[in-house]
Every structure is written in C-alpha cells, then in structure tokens.
Motif scaffolding. Structure first.
Motif, PDB file in Angstrom:
ATOM      1  N   LYS A  93       0.812  -1.220   0.000  1.00  0.00           N
ATOM      2  CA  LYS A  93       0.000   0.000   0.000  1.00  0.00           C
ATOM      3  C   LYS A  93       0.845   1.270   0.000  1.00  0.00           C
ATOM      4  O   LYS A  93       0.322   2.369   0.212  1.00  0.00           O
ATOM      5  N   ASP A  94       2.139   1.133  -0.232  1.00  0.00           N
ATOM      6  CA  ASP A  94       3.011   2.300  -0.197  1.00  0.00           C
ATOM      7  C   ASP A  94       2.696   3.275  -1.333  1.00  0.00           C
ATOM      8  O   ASP A  94       2.762   4.501  -1.133  1.00  0.00           O
ATOM      9  N   ASP A  95       2.347   2.747  -2.510  1.00  0.00           N
ATOM     10  CA  ASP A  95       1.980   3.638  -3.617  1.00  0.00           C
ATOM     11  C   ASP A  95       0.684   4.381  -3.299  1.00  0.00           C
ATOM     12  O   ASP A  95       0.551   5.568  -3.603  1.00  0.00           O
ATOM     13  N   TRP A  96      -0.270   3.694  -2.683  1.00  0.00           N
ATOM     14  CA  TRP A  96      -1.505   4.352  -2.272  1.00  0.00           C
ATOM     15  C   TRP A  96      -1.197   5.497  -1.309  1.00  0.00           C
ATOM     16  O   TRP A  96      -1.755   6.596  -1.428  1.00  0.00           O
ATOM     17  N   ALA A  97      -0.317   5.209  -0.347  1.00  0.00           N
ATOM     18  CA  ALA A  97       0.025   6.215   0.654  1.00  0.00           C
ATOM     19  C   ALA A  97       0.684   7.427   0.007  1.00  0.00           C
ATOM     20  O   ALA A  97       0.369   8.583   0.346  1.00  0.00           O
ATOM     21  N   GLU A  98       1.573   7.196  -0.931  1.00  0.00           N
ATOM     22  CA  GLU A  98       2.245   8.316  -1.588  1.00  0.00           C
ATOM     23  C   GLU A  98       1.240   9.193  -2.336  1.00  0.00           C
ATOM     24  O   GLU A  98       1.353  10.423  -2.330  1.00  0.00           O
ATOM     25  N   GLN A  99       0.258   8.550  -2.978  1.00  0.00           N
ATOM     26  CA  GLN A  99      -0.775   9.336  -3.656  1.00  0.00           C
ATOM     27  C   GLN A  99      -1.585  10.151  -2.656  1.00  0.00           C
ATOM     28  O   GLN A  99      -1.934  11.321  -2.921  1.00  0.00           O
ATOM     29  N   GLU A 100      -1.892   9.559  -1.509  1.00  0.00           N
ATOM     30  CA  GLU A 100      -2.662  10.265  -0.486  1.00  0.00           C
ATOM     31  C   GLU A 100      -1.890  11.455   0.065  1.00  0.00           C
ATOM     32  O   GLU A 100      -2.431  12.551   0.242  1.00  0.00           O
ATOM     33  N   PHE A 101      -0.618  11.247   0.352  1.00  0.00           N
ATOM     34  CA  PHE A 101       0.185  12.322   0.935  1.00  0.00           C
ATOM     35  C   PHE A 101       0.394  13.457  -0.067  1.00  0.00           C
ATOM     36  O   PHE A 101       0.396  14.632   0.310  1.00  0.00           O
ATOM     37  N   GLU A 102       0.558  13.101  -1.335  1.00  0.00           N
ATOM     38  CA  GLU A 102       0.682  14.123  -2.373  1.00  0.00           C
ATOM     39  C   GLU A 102      -0.600  14.946  -2.458  1.00  0.00           C
ATOM     40  O   GLU A 102      -0.568  16.181  -2.584  1.00  0.00           O
ATOM     41  N   HIS A 103      -1.729  14.264  -2.366  1.00  0.00           N
ATOM     42  CA  HIS A 103      -3.026  14.951  -2.409  1.00  0.00           C
ATOM     43  C   HIS A 103      -3.179  15.910  -1.232  1.00  0.00           C
ATOM     44  O   HIS A 103      -3.710  17.017  -1.378  1.00  0.00           O
ATOM     45  N   LEU A 104      -2.701  15.507  -0.060  1.00  0.00           N
ATOM     46  CA  LEU A 104      -2.826  16.335   1.133  1.00  0.00           C
ATOM     47  C   LEU A 104      -2.072  17.656   1.023  1.00  0.00           C
ATOM     48  O   LEU A 104      -2.418  18.628   1.697  1.00  0.00           O
ATOM     49  N   LEU A 105      -1.036  17.699   0.198  1.00  0.00           N
ATOM     50  CA  LEU A 105      -0.256  18.936   0.063  1.00  0.00           C
ATOM     51  C   LEU A 105      -1.124  20.096  -0.424  1.00  0.00           C
ATOM     52  O   LEU A 105      -0.825  21.255  -0.158  1.00  0.00           O
ATOM     53  N   GLY A 106      -2.188  19.776  -1.138  1.00  0.00           N
ATOM     54  CA  GLY A 106      -3.084  20.827  -1.638  1.00  0.00           C
ATOM     55  C   GLY A 106      -4.327  21.018  -0.802  1.00  0.00           C
ATOM     56  O   GLY A 106      -5.271  21.678  -1.247  1.00  0.00           O
ATOM     57  N   PHE A 107      -4.339  20.488   0.419  1.00  0.00           N
ATOM     58  CA  PHE A 107      -5.552  20.555   1.244  1.00  0.00           C
ATOM     59  C   PHE A 107      -5.950  21.989   1.551  1.00  0.00           C
ATOM     60  O   PHE A 107      -5.124  22.830   1.916  1.00  0.00           O
ATOM     61  N   GLN A 108      -7.250  22.249   1.415  1.00  0.00           N
ATOM     62  CA  GLN A 108      -7.838  23.531   1.810  1.00  0.00           C
ATOM     63  C   GLN A 108      -9.072  23.241   2.656  1.00  0.00           C
ATOM     64  O   GLN A 108      -9.890  22.390   2.284  1.00  0.00           O
ATOM     65  N   PRO A 109      -9.214  23.899   3.809  1.00  0.00           N
ATOM     66  CA  PRO A 109     -10.413  23.655   4.625  1.00  0.00           C
ATOM     67  C   PRO A 109     -11.661  24.107   3.893  1.00  0.00           C
ATOM     68  O   PRO A 109     -11.624  25.009   3.045  1.00  0.00           O
ATOM     69  N   ALA A 110     -12.774  23.477   4.222  1.00  0.00           N
ATOM     70  CA  ALA A 110     -14.049  23.839   3.599  1.00  0.00           C
ATOM     71  C   ALA A 110     -14.419  25.269   3.978  1.00  0.00           C
ATOM     72  O   ALA A 110     -14.192  25.692   5.119  1.00  0.00           O
TER      73      ALA A 110
END
Length: 403
Positions: free
Chosen positions: A186-203
């Motif tokens: 699941k390391d590739d899944w995790a990397e995709q998740e962490f990359e996605h989090l870099l652009g997080f904006q609160p609602a």
C-alpha cells in the motif's frame, strides 16, 4: 499474554524553555537546518477558550536537533522555520487539523507523511495518536491535558512535557508505519494520499452559521429563528471583542432555549433552566433581551425562512437524503455498500477507501444508468486518487445500476 504498553511521561532530552524571542527562534532554526531527515510537527489550539482561532503552540522535532516548543503568538510568522526545514518531509498526525493553522504562520510542506492516514490505509480500528502509538510502538502517552487552555502564559511545565511528547516519537512511528505499508503493498496508495494532502484547503464557512449551532434543530418557526440569529450575532460581537470562545459568553443550550421560549421580560429569562444554569450568560441579560426584542419587532418579510437557502452545486448531507430525496438516498446506500465491500476486501478504513462527501456527490449528481465515463468524471472532479479510481470505479457503476 498481552504486554501492557509502556507509559511515557518524560522527554528523552531536557526540554528547553518555550521559544518566544527572535534570538531563540533563530537558534532553533539553525539547529533544525543543520540536522537532517524528516521533521515531526504538531500544534495546540485554544478554540474552547478563545475566539481567535489558530495555533497557540507549535511543536517541532528533528533528529540531531531535538524537540522545541514555539510560541507562534510571539512572532505571528514562522516562515524562517519553514525555510530551515526546507525540502524535509513533515510528519503530522491528522494533517488536516494542523495544516491550515501552520499555513497561517507561513509554513507549507513540500513532502508530507500523515500517520493517521497511514493507520487508516492499514485498517487500524482506532486511529488516534495514542492508540496508534500503542499498537505500533508499544508505548502510551498520557492525554490529561488535551483540553487545556493553550493560550495560557506561562505554560505549566507538565503541559509543556505533554505537548513535546506528541512529536517525540512521531519519527519512529512514521518509519514503522512506512515499513508496514510497503509490506502490505500500500506504499503507492500512501504516496498518492500524501501528495493529495499537500493541496488541502479547509471547507469554506457555510452561510447562515447561526443555523448550525448545536441544538438549533429544535428551533423551527421563523420568529424563533430570527431570535436565534439575533442572539448568535450578539454573542459573536462580544466574543470577538473580548477574545473569548462564544460558548464562554453564552452557552449553546442557553441560546437555543431563549430562542425557543421567546421570554417577554428579563425576569422570565431566569425561569428558563438552561439560561439560569449559564452563569456567564446571565451577566449579560440586557444584551440577550435586546437581541430578543429586535427579533420580536422584525416585520414578517424580514424573518428567515424555515429552511436554509440551498447553495448552488452543494450536495446535501446524507442524513437529509432519506427525508427529502428518497431516490438519491437509495443510490447513496448502494454506493456506500460498494465502498464498504471494497474497503473490507482490501483491508482499508472505509473513509480512506473513498471520502464520504464523494460518495454523496456520486449519489446526488449521477442517474442510475450512469455510464462509466460519467462516474470517472465525478470521481476525478471530486479529487479521488488514482488507486481509488482503479479499485472502485467498476463497482460504483454496477452499484448505480443495481435495482
């Protein structure tokens, strides 16, 4: 025989005083910049005590540098610390809770590892920091100061130790979780998740915030809703001026009860149990009665509607589907079951398998006979990661078409 987790009560190195001067911050930045490897970070806030949101303490640890507690209110900007970390990976637990407040301080990660999200991908039953520490490292952290007033100065020493321990073992936790993710494939899944989090904006904040006060569902008639609105904004004005959490000015229970009862005089206000039990609220009886009086004098055309106005493009909460949108509710149940099935199959926490808001959007915008291309379009527009799309898209199409 189950081994009891080891209780950690002290930091491994002596803890320096809270960093609250430019010279001290410069020294910490030099140490952080000179060290290498990932950086553990956390924040402490005081939303239950103060109106002003944001971090009142920033904890940081890097191997070779140590653990430091920084008072961000002494600086207002921690971009120097951000520069000292440079391209180093940030380690956070529940990153979405801390990233907005760190961004306010000029801090933004280039690489990120979220230990809570890693635990979700590994299907941990409990994903809080303490239980994850127990399961992975065999240690436990005391949580007796989790609800403390972190705006207090000076901070008691035992609070400082508590805050430091939240980052003390994050680096080791990250290393062990990463190995587990690799072993599980699941390391590739995790990397995709962490990359996605870099652009997080609160609602963004919802319109008519007074409609979302806890217990406000008990207030229904337009005149009563007007009273709730007037009380809410009167409370907000005082809370902002005095930098107090709104519930320290007037409790939600007291505010809702006043809006329900619409007392016609101050002496009737004290007959309402929830208000009578609110010592701080009673001190401002004149303010609340004035708010109630304004609501009572409003002409009918200025009263709020019973239902909150619909925001264009907004997807209702799933709990509202069944009552108002039965067809969408049926789709939502089928889609959710498909997600749950795949989450169980791949041993992933359901909310990590696909965000609940994305499931709601699929149910809301797609017909039962939606084509695969339509499902893919909504998934991509909602920010679903590639691993989620690959594992779920076909099942979601079939779930939409099921009778």
């Amino acid at each position: 025989m189950t081994t009891e987790p080891k209780l950690i009560q002290n930091t491994r190195e002596p803890l320096e005083a809270v960093i609250d001067t430019p010279d001290a911050l410069e020294h910490v930045c030099d140490l952080i910049a000179a060290a290498s490897g990932p950086v553990a970070l956390d924040t402490e806030r005081a939303g239950s005590y103060r109106y002003s949101q944001g971090a009142y303490l920033v904890q940081v640890r890097r191997r070779g540098a140590g653990t430091f507690l920084i008072d961000p209110r002494a600086f207002g900007d921690l971009s120097a610390l951000n520069a000292a970390i440079g391209k180093g990976e940030w380690i956070l637990h529940s990153a979405t809770q801390d990233l907005p407040w760190l961004a306010e301080l000029g801090m933004r990660p280039r690489l990120l590892f979220d230990t809570e999200l890693a635990a979700q991908l590994l299907n941990f039953e409990r994903i809080g920091l303490a239980p994850v520490m127990e399961q992975v490292l065999g240690i436990t952290l005391a949580k007796e100061h989790s609800a403390a007033d972190w705006s207090r100065r000076p901070l008691p020493l035992e609070w400082q130790v508590y805050a430091a321990l939240d980052v003390e073992y994050l680096i080791e936790l990250r290393e062990t979780l990463w190995l587990a993710l690799q072993e599980a494939g699941k390391d590739d899944w995790a990397e995709q998740e962490f990359e996605h989090l870099l652009g997080f904006q609160p609602a963004p904040e919802k319109p008519d915030p007074w409609r979302h006060v806890h217990g406000s569902g008990k207030v229904a008639a337009p005149r009563n809703l007007a009273a709730l609105r007037e009380l809410y904004y009167a409370r907000e004005s005082i809370a902002k001026a005095e930098d107090l959490a709104p519930t320290k000015v007037l409790t939600n229970a007291a505010m809702v009860a006043l809006a329900q009862k619409l007392p016609r005089g101050k002496r009737f206000m004290n007959a309402i149990e929830a208000f009578r039990n609110d010592r701080a609220g009673r001190k401002r009886s004149d303010v609340w009665f004035a708010a109630l009086s304004r609501a009572a004098k409003l002409p009918a055309e200025e009263l709020p509607s019973r239902k909150a106005p619909r925001i264009p493009g907004e997807v209702p909460e799933s709990r509202n589907f069944a009552h108002n949108h039965p067809q969408e509710a049926e789709r939502w149940h089928r889609l959710r079951e498909a997600v749950m099935h795949q989450a169980k199959r791949f041993e992933v926490h359901p909310e990590a398998m696909l965000e609940p808001r994305t499931v709601r959007r699929l149910a809301w915008v797609l017909p039962d006979d939606a084509a695969a291309e339509q499902v893919l379009e909504v998934l991509q527009a909602s920010g679903a990661r590639q691993w989620q799309i690959e594992l779920l898209a076909g099942d979601l199409v079939r779930a939409l078409r099921a009778e």
